[in-house]
Design an enzyme around this catalytic site. Structure first.
Site, PDB file in Angstrom:
ATOM      1  N   LYS A 180       0.885  -1.168   0.000  1.00 39.47           N
ATOM      2  CA  LYS A 180       0.000   0.000   0.000  1.00 39.47           C
ATOM      3  C   LYS A 180       0.927   1.223   0.000  1.00 39.47           C
ATOM      4  O   LYS A 180       1.456   1.620   1.023  1.00 39.47           O
ATOM      5  CB  LYS A 180      -0.883  -0.023   1.258  1.00 39.47           C
ATOM      6  CG  LYS A 180      -2.202   0.669   1.156  1.00 39.47           C
ATOM      7  CD  LYS A 180      -2.245   2.173   1.073  1.00 39.47           C
ATOM      8  CE  LYS A 180      -1.589   3.029   2.086  1.00 39.47           C
ATOM      9  NZ  LYS A 180      -1.340   4.397   1.542  1.00 39.47           N
ATOM     10  N   SER A 234       6.000   8.258   9.248  1.00 42.50           N
ATOM     11  CA  SER A 234       6.035   9.088  10.458  1.00 42.50           C
ATOM     12  C   SER A 234       6.020   8.231  11.730  1.00 42.50           C
ATOM     13  O   SER A 234       5.532   7.094  11.716  1.00 42.50           O
ATOM     14  CB  SER A 234       4.828  10.021  10.478  1.00 42.50           C
ATOM     15  OG  SER A 234       3.646   9.258  10.572  1.00 42.50           O
ATOM     16  N   ASN A 235       6.475   8.817  12.826  1.00 46.13           N
ATOM     17  CA  ASN A 235       6.463   8.117  14.114  1.00 46.13           C
ATOM     18  C   ASN A 235       5.042   7.843  14.570  1.00 46.13           C
ATOM     19  O   ASN A 235       4.746   6.772  15.099  1.00 46.13           O
ATOM     20  CB  ASN A 235       7.191   8.944  15.169  1.00 46.13           C
ATOM     21  CG  ASN A 235       8.670   8.728  15.070  1.00 46.13           C
ATOM     22  OD1 ASN A 235       9.254   9.069  14.061  1.00 46.13           O
ATOM     23  ND2 ASN A 235       9.261   8.122  16.078  1.00 46.13           N
ATOM     24  N   GLY A 238       3.694   4.996  12.522  1.00 43.62           N
ATOM     25  CA  GLY A 238       4.483   3.808  12.855  1.00 43.62           C
ATOM     26  C   GLY A 238       4.024   3.184  14.161  1.00 43.62           C
ATOM     27  O   GLY A 238       3.897   1.962  14.281  1.00 43.62           O
ATOM     28  N   GLU A 255      10.490   1.905  10.222  1.00 37.94           N
ATOM     29  CA  GLU A 255      11.571   2.881  10.045  1.00 37.94           C
ATOM     30  C   GLU A 255      10.920   4.252  10.059  1.00 37.94           C
ATOM     31  O   GLU A 255      10.075   4.547   9.213  1.00 37.94           O
ATOM     32  CB  GLU A 255      12.311   2.647   8.723  1.00 37.94           C
ATOM     33  CG  GLU A 255      13.195   1.413   8.728  1.00 37.94           C
ATOM     34  CD  GLU A 255      14.199   1.365   9.876  1.00 37.94           C
ATOM     35  OE1 GLU A 255      14.590   2.433  10.406  1.00 37.94           O
ATOM     36  OE2 GLU A 255      14.560   0.248  10.286  1.00 37.94           O
ATOM     37  N   CYS A 289      14.514  10.859   5.799  1.00 32.70           N
ATOM     38  CA  CYS A 289      14.620  10.614   7.238  1.00 32.70           C
ATOM     39  C   CYS A 289      16.072  10.754   7.687  1.00 32.70           C
ATOM     40  O   CYS A 289      16.341  10.940   8.869  1.00 32.70           O
ATOM     41  CB  CYS A 289      14.062   9.253   7.599  1.00 32.70           C
ATOM     42  SG  CYS A 289      14.827   7.920   6.714  1.00 32.70           S
TER      43      CYS A 289
HETATM   44  N1  LIG Z   1      10.927   8.254   7.706  1.00 30.55           N
HETATM   45  C1  LIG Z   1      10.580   8.677   6.527  1.00 30.55           C
HETATM   46  O1  LIG Z   1      11.247   8.389   5.578  1.00 30.55           O
HETATM   47  C2  LIG Z   1       9.325   9.467   6.358  1.00 30.55           C
HETATM   48  C3  LIG Z   1       8.874  10.272   7.359  1.00 30.55           C
HETATM   49  N2  LIG Z   1       7.739  10.990   7.199  1.00 30.55           N
HETATM   50  C4  LIG Z   1       7.329  11.872   8.307  1.00 30.55           C
HETATM   51  O2  LIG Z   1       5.929  11.810   8.455  1.00 30.55           O
HETATM   52  C5  LIG Z   1       5.363  13.099   8.357  1.00 30.55           C
HETATM   53  C6  LIG Z   1       3.973  12.987   7.768  1.00 30.55           C
HETATM   54  O3  LIG Z   1       4.018  12.426   6.470  1.00 30.55           O
HETATM   55  P1  LIG Z   1       2.903  11.376   6.001  1.00 30.55           P
HETATM   56  O4  LIG Z   1       3.026  11.173   4.556  1.00 30.55           O
HETATM   57  O5  LIG Z   1       1.562  11.806   6.512  1.00 30.55           O
HETATM   58  O6  LIG Z   1       3.385  10.054   6.778  1.00 30.55           O
HETATM   59  P2  LIG Z   1       2.614   8.748   7.199  1.00 30.55           P
HETATM   60  O7  LIG Z   1       3.487   8.010   8.123  1.00 30.55           O
HETATM   61  O8  LIG Z   1       1.235   9.037   7.687  1.00 30.55           O
HETATM   62  O9  LIG Z   1       2.466   7.932   5.812  1.00 30.55           O
HETATM   63  C7  LIG Z   1       3.326   6.903   5.398  1.00 30.55           C
HETATM   64  C8  LIG Z   1       2.501   5.738   4.862  1.00 30.55           C
HETATM   65  O10 LIG Z   1       1.656   5.241   5.897  1.00 30.55           O
HETATM   66  C9  LIG Z   1       0.295   5.188   5.446  1.00 30.55           C
HETATM   67  N3  LIG Z   1      -0.587   5.358   6.605  1.00 30.55           N
HETATM   68  C10 LIG Z   1      -1.025   6.522   7.162  1.00 30.55           C
HETATM   69  N4  LIG Z   1      -1.808   6.261   8.241  1.00 30.55           N
HETATM   70  C11 LIG Z   1      -1.873   4.910   8.365  1.00 30.55           C
HETATM   71  C12 LIG Z   1      -2.499   4.031   9.297  1.00 30.55           C
HETATM   72  N5  LIG Z   1      -3.237   4.471  10.310  1.00 30.55           N
HETATM   73  N6  LIG Z   1      -2.318   2.702   9.145  1.00 30.55           N
HETATM   74  C13 LIG Z   1      -1.557   2.218   8.137  1.00 30.55           C
HETATM   75  N7  LIG Z   1      -0.941   3.009   7.218  1.00 30.55           N
HETATM   76  C14 LIG Z   1      -1.085   4.336   7.333  1.00 30.55           C
HETATM   77  C15 LIG Z   1       0.235   6.285   4.411  1.00 30.55           C
HETATM   78  O11 LIG Z   1      -0.883   6.126   3.568  1.00 30.55           O
HETATM   79  C16 LIG Z   1       1.562   6.117   3.710  1.00 30.55           C
HETATM   80  O12 LIG Z   1       1.475   5.047   2.795  1.00 30.55           O
HETATM   81  C17 LIG Z   1       6.376  13.892   7.555  1.00 30.55           C
HETATM   82  O13 LIG Z   1       6.291  15.249   7.803  1.00 30.55           O
HETATM   83  C18 LIG Z   1       7.673  13.312   8.042  1.00 30.55           C
HETATM   84  O14 LIG Z   1       8.065  13.920   9.237  1.00 30.55           O
HETATM   85  C19 LIG Z   1       7.015  10.915   6.039  1.00 30.55           C
HETATM   86  C20 LIG Z   1       7.419  10.124   5.003  1.00 30.55           C
HETATM   87  C21 LIG Z   1       8.642   9.365   5.079  1.00 30.55           C
HETATM   88  O1  LIG Z   2      19.340   8.554   2.865  1.00 33.07           O
HETATM   89  C1  LIG Z   2      18.826   7.701   2.162  1.00 33.07           C
HETATM   90  O2  LIG Z   2      19.261   7.424   1.056  1.00 33.07           O
HETATM   91  C2  LIG Z   2      17.642   6.916   2.656  1.00 33.07           C
HETATM   92  C3  LIG Z   2      16.671   7.775   3.376  1.00 33.07           C
HETATM   93  C4  LIG Z   2      15.427   7.086   3.748  1.00 33.07           C
HETATM   94  O3  LIG Z   2      15.364   5.904   3.855  1.00 33.07           O
HETATM   95  C5  LIG Z   2      14.208   7.847   4.028  1.00 33.07           C
HETATM   96  O4  LIG Z   2      14.230   9.070   3.970  1.00 33.07           O
HETATM   97  O5  LIG Z   2      13.175   7.210   4.284  1.00 33.07           O
END
Ligand SMILES: NC(=O)C1=CN([C@@H]2O[C@H](COP(=O)(O)OP(=O)(O)OC[C@H]3O[C@@H](n4cnc5c(N)ncnc54)[C@H](O)[C@@H]3O)[C@@H](O)[C@H]2O)C=CC1
Ligand SMILES: O=C(O)CCC(=O)C(=O)O
Length: 488
Positions: A180, A234-235, A238, A255, A289
């Protein structure tokens, strides 16, 4: 930019067929560089669609598991070759959906191809060990077996690499998959899925369902037939997924965020440090991240470092990421933009000095997109919100430290622990940093972002579920160990 004349509709991929969502609903995927450009319409799937995909994956798992690793690897090699032929198309789609520049998207797609090939080769490697039993007439060994059905929930910031670095190991170790992806970059993910289809992967082995996280994503996490769930995002989300999976005894891997520090010691090569900080903080418009968000500089070089950083940041060209002369594209979506601007306001309110950028660009060529000028804050202290929370945008917080000990204390003073760098030429300082820093990825004289596909990837503290992705480490998550004792 030419605005798409026709909107393309993309379907879910379930049991080897492209199908509409039961509800008939759809969502738009927009180009953040110019929101008049609709990249595609994707299915707004409901719980029923997820259930169908999981059922298909469940039905396919036995036959897939029964293939040899080498046979499964052949499908991954084929998918990699197809993706290589379609690299430009997939990278351009990723740029249009996510906003990272075309060279970055091409690099990411090439990385996806390399990951597929890496795991294709894993199909030939050992899956267990022989362990001497105390009973000399018995044979004891371990074997790694697939979990069964793996659910993948992926974010928008690495629309090619993250789906692949989760799906490829899941598949090679014998699992079937339901993914998804984030709606923002769902079209790119579906193009990746179509490479598996073209490679002839058996029906039901790979399934993709697009739709809202709170319904489709949540259903995947709670479905009783999903044996493992792997997530990046997001945390907040997650934690929901982790709790849901834990409650029903499924394996999970999370992650999540980072608040990654870079320490610049007073013996650092400042030119190299500045270049790495700019790349780590502003590439992909700061939406990694592993992005650099706190730069802790020793007092002796603080002013010189700041001047060089300012000078080079001013030279960054911002615009439509498909254009060649653009170094930094837009922010990926409106919510991210608003979030980033609100952190910038908060930084000012809490007394940090915004010495460069931070304003939304909305005139002329920027009118239809989500653009922001990269921001540099001076005089940040560790307790401020912008030094504590993940912003996920192009914002640097400069923090002064008198000693390396103080710098290390500040670096560790956050709830996250993903990536961290130091710039120094002194081996003693390098070793202290490596020893003391609370992070899963440690970089010396290199930027905080950027990971190698053959090495373990993950964080400590609240950055991850303490599991590791990629490289050999992926085997830990995507398999279960059977310990076998045979007495003839
Ligand atoms: N660690 C990373 O690489 C990432 C971190 N983020 C952080 O998250 C913040 C918010 O971004 P979002 O796109 O809203 O992140 P999100 O964590 O809500 O979304 C990531 C994935 O989780 C899905 N999702 C959302 N709620 C869910 C639930 N209750 N159960 C199962 N799946 C669910 C979303 O549809 C998407 O596919 C960003 O500002 C950033 O700080 C966002 C994207 C990547
Ligand atoms: O730094 C990278 O290449 C990976 C970063 C990553 O996994 C993320 O932003 O979710």
């Amino acid at each position: 930019m030419s605005v798409a004349a026709e909107n393309k509709t993309y379907f879910n991929f379930i049991n080897g067929r492209w199908v509409k969502a039961e509800s008939g609903g759809m969502e738009q995927s927009l180009n953040p560089a110019d929101t008049r450009d609709i990249v595609g319409l994707v299915q707004k799937s409901s719980i029923e669609d997820v259930d169908r995909a999981v059922e298909a994956a469940k039905q396919a798992k036995k036959a897939w598991r029964k293939l040899s690793g080498a046979e499964r690897g052949q499908f991954l090699y084929k998918a990699a070759d197809i993706m290589e032929q379609r690299l430009d198309e997939i990278a351009e789609c990723a740029t249009r959906e996510m906003g990272k520049t075309l060279p970055e998207a091409k690099g990411e797609t090439a990385r996806g191809i390399a990951i597929l090939r890496y795991y294709a080769g894993e199909g030939m490697r050992k899956t267990g060990d022989v362990i001497p039993s105390t009973d000399t007439s018995a044979f004891m060994y371990t074997d790694r077996v697939p979990l069964g059905v793996v659910g993948v929930i992926s974010p928008w910031n690495f629309p090619v690499a993250i789906p692949i670095w989760k799906m490829a190991p899941a598949l090679i170790y014998g699992n079937t998959v339901v993914i998804k992806p984030a709606t923002e970059t769902a079209v790119t993910c579906l193009k990746v899925i179509s490479c598996f289809e073209e490679a002839g992967i058996p029906s039901g082995v790979v399934n993709a369902v697009t739709g809202p996280g709170s319904s489709a994503g949540q259903r995947l996490a709670e479905h009783p037939d999903v044996n493992g769930i792997t997530f990046t995002g997001s945390n907040q989300t997650g934690k929901i997924i982790g709790r849901t999976a834990f409650e029903r005894g499924a394996k999970y891997q999370l992650e999540m965020g980072g608040k990654n520090p870079v320490i610049v010691a007073d013996d650092a090569d400042l030119d190299i440090a500045v270049e790495a900080v700019i790349s780590g903080a502003f590439r992909s418009t700061g939406q990694k991240c592993t992005a650099t968000s706190r730069v802790i500089v020793l007092t002796g070089v603080y002013d010189r470092f700041k001047e060089k950083l300012l000078q080079q940041t001013k030279e960054i060209t911002i615009g439509d990421s498909l254009k060649e002369d653009v170094w930094m594209g837009p922010i990926a979506n409106k919510q991210q933009l608003d979030n980033c601007l609100s952190y910038i306001d908060k930084g000012k309110q809490e007394g940090a000095d915004l010495i460069f950028g931070g304003e939304r660009l909305a005139d002329g060529k920027y009118e239809k997109g989500y653009y922001i000028r990269p921001a540099i804050f001076d005089n940040v202290t560790s307790g401020m919100t912008i030094a504590q929370e993940e912003i996920f945008g192009p914002v640097i917080a400069l923090i002064k430290a008198d000693t390396l000990e103080e710098a290390l204390k500040t670096a560790n003073d956050v709830k996250f622990g993903l990536s961290a760098s130091i710039f120094t030429q002194n081996i003693g300082r390098m070793l202290s940093f490596i020893d003391e820093i609370e992070a899963g990825l440690i970089r010396v004289n290199a930027e905080s972002a950027g990971v190698e596909l053959q090495a373990p990837f993950g964080g400590v503290k609240q950055s991850s579920s303490h599991s590791r992705e990629q490289g050999e480490a992926a085997k830990e998550f995507f398999t279960a160990v059977k310990t076998v004792f045979v007495k003839p």
